[in-house]
Structures are given as C-alpha cells and as structure tokens.
Scaffold this motif. Structure first.
Motif, PDB file in Angstrom:
ATOM      1  N   ARG A  46      21.713 -14.904 -21.699  1.00  0.00           N
ATOM      2  CA  ARG A  46      21.914 -14.496 -20.304  1.00  0.00           C
ATOM      3  C   ARG A  46      22.924 -15.364 -19.573  1.00  0.00           C
ATOM      4  O   ARG A  46      23.416 -14.987 -18.510  1.00  0.00           O
ATOM      5  CB  ARG A  46      20.579 -14.524 -19.556  1.00  0.00           C
ATOM      6  N   GLU A  47      23.250 -16.528 -20.134  1.00  0.00           N
ATOM      7  CA  GLU A  47      24.222 -17.421 -19.500  1.00  0.00           C
ATOM      8  C   GLU A  47      25.638 -17.199 -20.019  1.00  0.00           C
ATOM      9  O   GLU A  47      26.571 -17.900 -19.624  1.00  0.00           O
ATOM     10  CB  GLU A  47      23.812 -18.881 -19.706  1.00  0.00           C
ATOM     11  N   GLY A  48      25.807 -16.226 -20.884  1.00  0.00           N
ATOM     12  CA  GLY A  48      27.134 -15.919 -21.384  1.00  0.00           C
ATOM     13  C   GLY A  48      27.420 -16.543 -22.738  1.00  0.00           C
ATOM     14  O   GLY A  48      26.645 -17.330 -23.259  1.00  0.00           O
ATOM     15  N   LEU A  49      28.563 -16.181 -23.296  1.00  0.00           N
ATOM     16  CA  LEU A  49      28.958 -16.665 -24.607  1.00  0.00           C
ATOM     17  C   LEU A  49      29.503 -18.090 -24.506  1.00  0.00           C
ATOM     18  O   LEU A  49      29.816 -18.570 -23.426  1.00  0.00           O
ATOM     19  CB  LEU A  49      30.043 -15.746 -25.182  1.00  0.00           C
ATOM     20  N   PRO A  50      29.629 -18.757 -25.656  1.00  0.00           N
ATOM     21  CA  PRO A  50      30.343 -20.038 -25.641  1.00  0.00           C
ATOM     22  C   PRO A  50      31.794 -19.807 -25.256  1.00  0.00           C
ATOM     23  O   PRO A  50      32.221 -18.666 -25.020  1.00  0.00           O
ATOM     24  CB  PRO A  50      30.198 -20.533 -27.081  1.00  0.00           C
ATOM     25  N   ASP A  51      32.594 -20.878 -25.190  1.00  0.00           N
ATOM     26  CA  ASP A  51      33.985 -20.718 -24.764  1.00  0.00           C
ATOM     27  C   ASP A  51      34.718 -19.754 -25.701  1.00  0.00           C
ATOM     28  O   ASP A  51      34.311 -19.522 -26.837  1.00  0.00           O
ATOM     29  CB  ASP A  51      34.689 -22.074 -24.712  1.00  0.00           C
ATOM     30  N   GLU A  52      35.795 -19.184 -25.191  1.00  0.00           N
ATOM     31  CA  GLU A  52      36.471 -18.097 -25.890  1.00  0.00           C
ATOM     32  C   GLU A  52      36.922 -18.486 -27.289  1.00  0.00           C
ATOM     33  O   GLU A  52      36.770 -17.705 -28.249  1.00  0.00           O
ATOM     34  CB  GLU A  52      37.664 -17.610 -25.067  1.00  0.00           C
ATOM     35  N   LYS A  53      37.468 -19.672 -27.447  1.00  0.00           N
ATOM     36  CA  LYS A  53      37.952 -20.095 -28.760  1.00  0.00           C
ATOM     37  C   LYS A  53      36.826 -20.127 -29.785  1.00  0.00           C
ATOM     38  O   LYS A  53      36.970 -19.626 -30.909  1.00  0.00           O
ATOM     39  CB  LYS A  53      38.610 -21.475 -28.650  1.00  0.00           C
ATOM     40  N   ALA A  54      35.689 -20.700 -29.403  1.00  0.00           N
ATOM     41  CA  ALA A  54      34.550 -20.793 -30.323  1.00  0.00           C
ATOM     42  C   ALA A  54      33.973 -19.420 -30.631  1.00  0.00           C
ATOM     43  O   ALA A  54      33.609 -19.121 -31.776  1.00  0.00           O
ATOM     44  CB  ALA A  54      33.478 -21.707 -29.734  1.00  0.00           C
ATOM     45  N   ALA A  55      33.868 -18.568 -29.613  1.00  0.00           N
ATOM     46  CA  ALA A  55      33.296 -17.237 -29.821  1.00  0.00           C
ATOM     47  C   ALA A  55      34.188 -16.393 -30.725  1.00  0.00           C
ATOM     48  O   ALA A  55      33.691 -15.685 -31.622  1.00  0.00           O
ATOM     49  CB  ALA A  55      33.086 -16.545 -28.475  1.00  0.00           C
ATOM     50  N   ILE A  56      35.490 -16.456 -30.510  1.00  0.00           N
ATOM     51  CA  ILE A  56      36.403 -15.672 -31.347  1.00  0.00           C
ATOM     52  C   ILE A  56      36.399 -16.187 -32.783  1.00  0.00           C
ATOM     53  O   ILE A  56      36.466 -15.398 -33.738  1.00  0.00           O
ATOM     54  CB  ILE A  56      37.811 -15.682 -30.740  1.00  0.00           C
ATOM     55  N   ALA A  57      36.290 -17.489 -32.961  1.00  0.00           N
ATOM     56  CA  ALA A  57      36.184 -18.034 -34.319  1.00  0.00           C
ATOM     57  C   ALA A  57      34.946 -17.492 -35.015  1.00  0.00           C
ATOM     58  O   ALA A  57      34.982 -17.144 -36.210  1.00  0.00           O
ATOM     59  CB  ALA A  57      36.150 -19.553 -34.264  1.00  0.00           C
ATOM     60  N   ALA A  58      33.836 -17.388 -34.280  1.00  0.00           N
ATOM     61  CA  ALA A  58      32.603 -16.837 -34.844  1.00  0.00           C
ATOM     62  C   ALA A  58      32.773 -15.356 -35.176  1.00  0.00           C
ATOM     63  O   ALA A  58      32.296 -14.875 -36.219  1.00  0.00           O
ATOM     64  CB  ALA A  58      31.445 -17.039 -33.876  1.00  0.00           C
ATOM     65  N   PHE A  59      33.435 -14.621 -34.301  1.00  0.00           N
ATOM     66  CA  PHE A  59      33.709 -13.205 -34.520  1.00  0.00           C
ATOM     67  C   PHE A  59      34.506 -13.029 -35.825  1.00  0.00           C
ATOM     68  O   PHE A  59      34.179 -12.166 -36.659  1.00  0.00           O
ATOM     69  CB  PHE A  59      34.503 -12.661 -33.333  1.00  0.00           C
ATOM     70  N   GLU A  60      35.529 -13.839 -35.997  1.00  0.00           N
ATOM     71  CA  GLU A  60      36.369 -13.715 -37.183  1.00  0.00           C
ATOM     72  C   GLU A  60      35.639 -14.167 -38.451  1.00  0.00           C
ATOM     73  O   GLU A  60      35.844 -13.588 -39.526  1.00  0.00           O
ATOM     74  CB  GLU A  60      37.660 -14.504 -36.966  1.00  0.00           C
ATOM     75  N   ARG A  61      34.759 -15.170 -38.332  1.00  0.00           N
ATOM     76  CA  ARG A  61      33.942 -15.570 -39.489  1.00  0.00           C
ATOM     77  C   ARG A  61      33.026 -14.438 -39.909  1.00  0.00           C
ATOM     78  O   ARG A  61      32.845 -14.170 -41.106  1.00  0.00           O
ATOM     79  CB  ARG A  61      33.103 -16.813 -39.149  1.00  0.00           C
ATOM     80  N   HIS A  62      32.435 -13.784 -38.924  1.00  0.00           N
ATOM     81  CA  HIS A  62      31.535 -12.672 -39.223  1.00  0.00           C
ATOM     82  C   HIS A  62      32.281 -11.563 -39.956  1.00  0.00           C
ATOM     83  O   HIS A  62      31.794 -11.034 -40.970  1.00  0.00           O
ATOM     84  CB  HIS A  62      30.933 -12.134 -37.920  1.00  0.00           C
ATOM     85  N   THR A  63      33.445 -11.214 -39.457  1.00  0.00           N
ATOM     86  CA  THR A  63      34.243 -10.167 -40.099  1.00  0.00           C
ATOM     87  C   THR A  63      34.555 -10.528 -41.544  1.00  0.00           C
ATOM     88  O   THR A  63      34.391  -9.706 -42.463  1.00  0.00           O
ATOM     89  CB  THR A  63      35.546  -9.942 -39.314  1.00  0.00           C
ATOM     90  N   ALA A  64      34.974 -11.759 -41.772  1.00  0.00           N
ATOM     91  CA  ALA A  64      35.306 -12.204 -43.123  1.00  0.00           C
ATOM     92  C   ALA A  64      34.082 -12.200 -44.031  1.00  0.00           C
ATOM     93  O   ALA A  64      34.159 -11.794 -45.202  1.00  0.00           O
ATOM     94  CB  ALA A  64      35.929 -13.596 -43.072  1.00  0.00           C
ATOM     95  N   THR A  65      32.940 -12.637 -43.507  1.00  0.00           N
ATOM     96  CA  THR A  65      31.721 -12.702 -44.314  1.00  0.00           C
ATOM     97  C   THR A  65      31.283 -11.320 -44.770  1.00  0.00           C
ATOM     98  O   THR A  65      30.914 -11.116 -45.938  1.00  0.00           O
ATOM     99  CB  THR A  65      30.591 -13.375 -43.515  1.00  0.00           C
TER     100      THR A  65
END
Length: 235
Positions: free
Chosen positions: A150-169
């Motif tokens: 409810r407080e939002g995502l982590p900072d944009e750089k960290a969140a996008i890195a997680a997004f890209e890790r998920h896609t690769a996995t």
C-alpha cells in the motif's frame, strides 16, 4: 483445470488478457478483479500469506485460465501442477509498467477512504485489507522489497530490475513451445496461433483497464454506483 497460466506482473495488459481468453472460450479467467469482488476467493488467497501450501484445485475451482496477481505470482507452482497448460508472459515497457503500478496503488490500496462509504465500497475496502498480507509477501518475493504494497513500489531502478529478472527467469524456466512472451499491442494473431484457436473475425483485440478507467471505476463505487465489471459483455 487450468489450461492457460498467466505469468506476467500486474499492469502488463492482464485485464485485456482476461477479456481475450474469455472471448476465445478459455474462461472463466481468474484475475485480481475476481478476488477483490468475491469474499470467498479473498479468504482462500489470504490463507497463503504465511507461505502455507495451496490446494490449487480448490483455489481455481470453476476457472479454466488465470492471469494477474495473485495467480501469476505462483506461475512456477501452477506450471508444475498443470503440466499440459500453456503459459503466457505478458510484458510491456518497464518504465510504463512502473508508472502504471504506482498509479494503481495510489488510487487503490494507498487511498484513504471515508468510514461512511457505500456498502459496495466497504466490501471492496475489506477485501483490500484482507489481501494486504499476501500482497506484501508477493512484493517481498517478486520485487525484493520489504515496503508494504500500500506504500508503493521500491524506487524505479530497483523495481525495473526486478521486472526484468522476472521476465528472464520465466523465459529460462519453460520450453519455448510452452511459453508465449506477449505484448497485448500485438493483437489476436500471435495469441491465437500459440493457443491453436481461430482469430475472432472482425473483432478488435480488447484493451481494458487503463489508468483512467480504473480511477473512474473506483469513483463510481465510492459514489454509490456499485461495482460494474469491465469484463461484462457489451450491449
């Protein structure tokens, strides 16, 4: 029994995917909308907040496909449970995804609501509260963040890195014949080819749940207009 499993993060065209799969007779399709508007489903999912083992057959009773969180967070478990099911990884520009997620949270879980809200809005709010522990678990595991959802995502750089890790996995974990990496802007053809079904003649691919429609839907509920499903057939 699930025949199609969505592995994409929320806000990657998952509402459009739900509508498309149901149009292709591969529904009912499980989506967060179903969880938030069905107290029974909310309670089933909330039980997984502490890491309990899921009874997937019980959880997805009556559904033929599933997209969006919470289901897509468990794509690996679902792919193992339903080995004949095909998997669709919805993707979009990561920066646009991040902005859309922040808007979703700001207009939903993070929003301060009045105690005198209409009954439908109160039910929706209770579902948000009930789901919060599981959403927090998914944020920890998917985004490597201890920040409450409810407080939002982590900072944009960290969140996008997680997004890209998920896609690769996901790409690395499944054989290509079982996985479709799909941007909903591609339309019917690659989706129908992957699923082995005909393209609906003369019908545009559904594009649902943009930020504007989401805000309008919440305002309607808060004003006493009730919950209107964006997936209901149009007259």
């Amino acid at each position: 029994m699930l025949t199609v499993i969505g592995a994409g993060f929320p806000r990657t065209g998952t509402s459009s995917m739900k509508a498309a799969l149901q149009r292709l007779a591969l529904g009912p399709c499980h989506h967060m909308f179903d969880v938030m508007t069905n107290p029974g489903l909310t309670q089933k999912w909330a039980a997984l907040a502490t890491g309990d083992t899921a009874d997937w057959e019980h959880l997805f009773e009556g559904f033929r496909s599933a997209v969006d969180w919470p289901a897509s967070h468990f794509w690996r478990e679902l792919a193992a449970t339903y080995p004949a099911a095909k998997v669709i990884l919805t993707v979009r520009d990561p920066h646009a995804w991040y902005a859309s997620m922040q808007t979703l949270i700001a207009n939903g879980p993070a929003r301060q609501l009045s105690e005198n809200m209409p009954p439908e809005a109160a039910d929706l709010y209770r579902s948000m509260v009930t789901m919060s522990p599981l959403l927090d678990r998914m944020v920890r595991e998917a985004l490597d963040s201890d920040r409450p959802f409810r407080e939002g995502l982590p900072d944009e750089k960290a969140a996008i890195a997680a997004f890209e890790r998920h896609t690769a996995t996901v790409k690395e974990s499944l054989p290509p014949e079982r996985l479709l990496v799909f941007d909903v802007r591609e339309g019917w053809e690659p989706l129908c080819r992957f699923l082995g079904v005909d393209v609906p003649a003369g019908e545009p691919f559904p594009h649902l749940n943009d930020g504007k429609s989401m805000r309008e839907a919440l305002e309607r509920v808060l004003s006493g207009g009730g919950i209107v499903s964006p997936f209901a057939p149009k007259d």
